[in-house]
Design a protein around this motif. Structure first.
Motif, PDB file in Angstrom:
ATOM      1  N   PRO A  21      44.360  34.516  48.224  1.00  0.00           N
ATOM      2  CA  PRO A  21      45.352  35.292  47.478  1.00  0.00           C
ATOM      3  C   PRO A  21      46.710  34.621  47.325  1.00  0.00           C
ATOM      4  O   PRO A  21      47.317  34.705  46.257  1.00  0.00           O
ATOM      5  CB  PRO A  21      45.460  36.605  48.256  1.00  0.00           C
ATOM      6  CG  PRO A  21      44.918  36.309  49.606  1.00  0.00           C
ATOM      7  CD  PRO A  21      43.913  35.216  49.426  1.00  0.00           C
ATOM      8  N   THR A  22      47.191  33.957  48.344  1.00  0.00           N
ATOM      9  CA  THR A  22      48.522  33.346  48.246  1.00  0.00           C
ATOM     10  C   THR A  22      48.539  32.267  47.181  1.00  0.00           C
ATOM     11  O   THR A  22      49.396  32.260  46.295  1.00  0.00           O
ATOM     12  CB  THR A  22      48.958  32.772  49.604  1.00  0.00           C
ATOM     13  OG1 THR A  22      48.963  33.831  50.562  1.00  0.00           O
ATOM     14  CG2 THR A  22      50.331  32.136  49.524  1.00  0.00           C
ATOM     15  N   ARG A  23      47.583  31.372  47.259  1.00  0.00           N
ATOM     16  CA  ARG A  23      47.545  30.271  46.284  1.00  0.00           C
ATOM     17  C   ARG A  23      47.239  30.787  44.882  1.00  0.00           C
ATOM     18  O   ARG A  23      47.825  30.320  43.904  1.00  0.00           O
ATOM     19  CB  ARG A  23      46.524  29.226  46.713  1.00  0.00           C
ATOM     20  CG  ARG A  23      46.557  27.998  45.851  1.00  0.00           C
ATOM     21  CD  ARG A  23      46.196  26.767  46.620  1.00  0.00           C
ATOM     22  NE  ARG A  23      45.617  25.792  45.730  1.00  0.00           N
ATOM     23  CZ  ARG A  23      44.755  24.882  46.102  1.00  0.00           C
ATOM     24  NH1 ARG A  23      44.356  24.827  47.361  1.00  0.00           N
ATOM     25  NH2 ARG A  23      44.295  24.018  45.249  1.00  0.00           N
ATOM     26  N   ALA A  24      46.344  31.743  44.756  1.00  0.00           N
ATOM     27  CA  ALA A  24      46.008  32.290  43.441  1.00  0.00           C
ATOM     28  C   ALA A  24      47.237  32.930  42.807  1.00  0.00           C
ATOM     29  O   ALA A  24      47.516  32.708  41.619  1.00  0.00           O
ATOM     30  CB  ALA A  24      44.874  33.299  43.572  1.00  0.00           C
ATOM     31  N   CYS A  25      47.968  33.708  43.579  1.00  0.00           N
ATOM     32  CA  CYS A  25      49.160  34.376  43.042  1.00  0.00           C
ATOM     33  C   CYS A  25      50.274  33.384  42.737  1.00  0.00           C
ATOM     34  O   CYS A  25      50.989  33.535  41.748  1.00  0.00           O
ATOM     35  CB  CYS A  25      49.639  35.457  44.003  1.00  0.00           C
ATOM     36  SG  CYS A  25      48.511  36.869  44.062  1.00  0.00           S
ATOM     37  N   ASP A  26      50.412  32.359  43.570  1.00  0.00           N
ATOM     38  CA  ASP A  26      51.420  31.328  43.301  1.00  0.00           C
ATOM     39  C   ASP A  26      51.106  30.575  42.008  1.00  0.00           C
ATOM     40  O   ASP A  26      52.012  30.151  41.298  1.00  0.00           O
ATOM     41  CB  ASP A  26      51.501  30.327  44.455  1.00  0.00           C
ATOM     42  CG  ASP A  26      52.191  30.886  45.681  1.00  0.00           C
ATOM     43  OD1 ASP A  26      52.814  31.969  45.598  1.00  0.00           O
ATOM     44  OD2 ASP A  26      52.089  30.236  46.754  1.00  0.00           O
TER      45      ASP A  26
ATOM     46  N   ALA B 199      41.758  37.439  46.822  1.00  0.00           N
ATOM     47  CA  ALA B 199      42.470  36.806  45.709  1.00  0.00           C
ATOM     48  C   ALA B 199      42.353  37.651  44.448  1.00  0.00           C
ATOM     49  O   ALA B 199      43.347  37.870  43.744  1.00  0.00           O
ATOM     50  CB  ALA B 199      41.932  35.391  45.470  1.00  0.00           C
ATOM     51  N   VAL B 200      41.154  38.142  44.159  1.00  0.00           N
ATOM     52  CA  VAL B 200      40.957  38.975  42.972  1.00  0.00           C
ATOM     53  C   VAL B 200      41.793  40.252  43.089  1.00  0.00           C
ATOM     54  O   VAL B 200      42.487  40.646  42.144  1.00  0.00           O
ATOM     55  CB  VAL B 200      39.462  39.295  42.753  1.00  0.00           C
ATOM     56  CG1 VAL B 200      39.278  40.342  41.659  1.00  0.00           C
ATOM     57  CG2 VAL B 200      38.684  38.025  42.417  1.00  0.00           C
ATOM     58  N   ALA B 201      41.775  40.885  44.248  1.00  0.00           N
ATOM     59  CA  ALA B 201      42.560  42.108  44.450  1.00  0.00           C
ATOM     60  C   ALA B 201      44.057  41.843  44.269  1.00  0.00           C
ATOM     61  O   ALA B 201      44.764  42.622  43.622  1.00  0.00           O
ATOM     62  CB  ALA B 201      42.283  42.700  45.834  1.00  0.00           C
ATOM     63  N   ALA B 202      44.537  40.735  44.814  1.00  0.00           N
ATOM     64  CA  ALA B 202      45.958  40.407  44.701  1.00  0.00           C
ATOM     65  C   ALA B 202      46.342  40.119  43.248  1.00  0.00           C
ATOM     66  O   ALA B 202      47.399  40.566  42.778  1.00  0.00           O
ATOM     67  CB  ALA B 202      46.289  39.201  45.588  1.00  0.00           C
ATOM     68  N   LEU B 203      45.500  39.406  42.535  1.00  0.00           N
ATOM     69  CA  LEU B 203      45.779  39.125  41.128  1.00  0.00           C
ATOM     70  C   LEU B 203      45.772  40.405  40.301  1.00  0.00           C
ATOM     71  O   LEU B 203      46.613  40.578  39.420  1.00  0.00           O
ATOM     72  CB  LEU B 203      44.753  38.130  40.577  1.00  0.00           C
ATOM     73  CG  LEU B 203      44.904  36.696  41.086  1.00  0.00           C
ATOM     74  CD1 LEU B 203      43.666  35.874  40.748  1.00  0.00           C
ATOM     75  CD2 LEU B 203      46.162  36.047  40.533  1.00  0.00           C
ATOM     76  N   MET B 204      44.843  41.290  40.599  1.00  0.00           N
ATOM     77  CA  MET B 204      44.799  42.566  39.882  1.00  0.00           C
ATOM     78  C   MET B 204      46.073  43.368  40.120  1.00  0.00           C
ATOM     79  O   MET B 204      46.644  43.945  39.195  1.00  0.00           O
ATOM     80  CB  MET B 204      43.561  43.369  40.303  1.00  0.00           C
ATOM     81  CG  MET B 204      42.260  42.796  39.780  1.00  0.00           C
ATOM     82  SD  MET B 204      40.794  43.606  40.439  1.00  0.00           S
ATOM     83  CE  MET B 204      40.991  45.250  39.771  1.00  0.00           C
TER      84      MET B 204
END
Length: 101
Positions: free
Chosen positions: A71-76, A12-17
């Motif tokens: 990652p999916t939920r964090a990015c959404d 999730a952190v990597a995807a948000l970055m």
């Protein structure tokens, strides 16, 4: 079996970055640590603390539960004004229906 909680958080952190254009150094500044500490947490050799999770979620403007969900939920959950924009590129929602990508 699915991802562990630690793997889900690191992803999730990597995807948000990626989505925001943040670097390990910029995230480190938010957390008040140095870049090598973020690197160790992202590689799994050190663990993210709950305080880190709270600070990361606040930085990205999302609920900590969305961050921990992966990652999916964090990015959404990431607000549009936190997303990096690439000059000359339109969002998928701006594309005419049926337009080639």
């Amino acid at each position: 079996m699915g991802m562990s909680s630690g793997e889900r958080l690191r992803a999730a952190v990597a995807a948000l970055m990626r989505l925001t254009g943040d670097t390990q150094a910029s995230l480190a500044a938010v957390l008040g640590v140095d870049q090598t500490q973020v690197s160790r947490r992202q590689s799994g050799t050190a663990a993210w603390s709950l305080d880190d999770c709270d600070a990361i979620a606040a930085h990205y403007g999302i609920d900590v539960l969305d961050l921990l969900a992966g990652p999916t939920r964090a990015c959404d959950a990431l607000p549009a004004d936190h997303r990096r924009t690439v000059p000359g590129r339109r969002a998928a929602a701006d594309e005419p229906k049926g337009a080639p990508r």
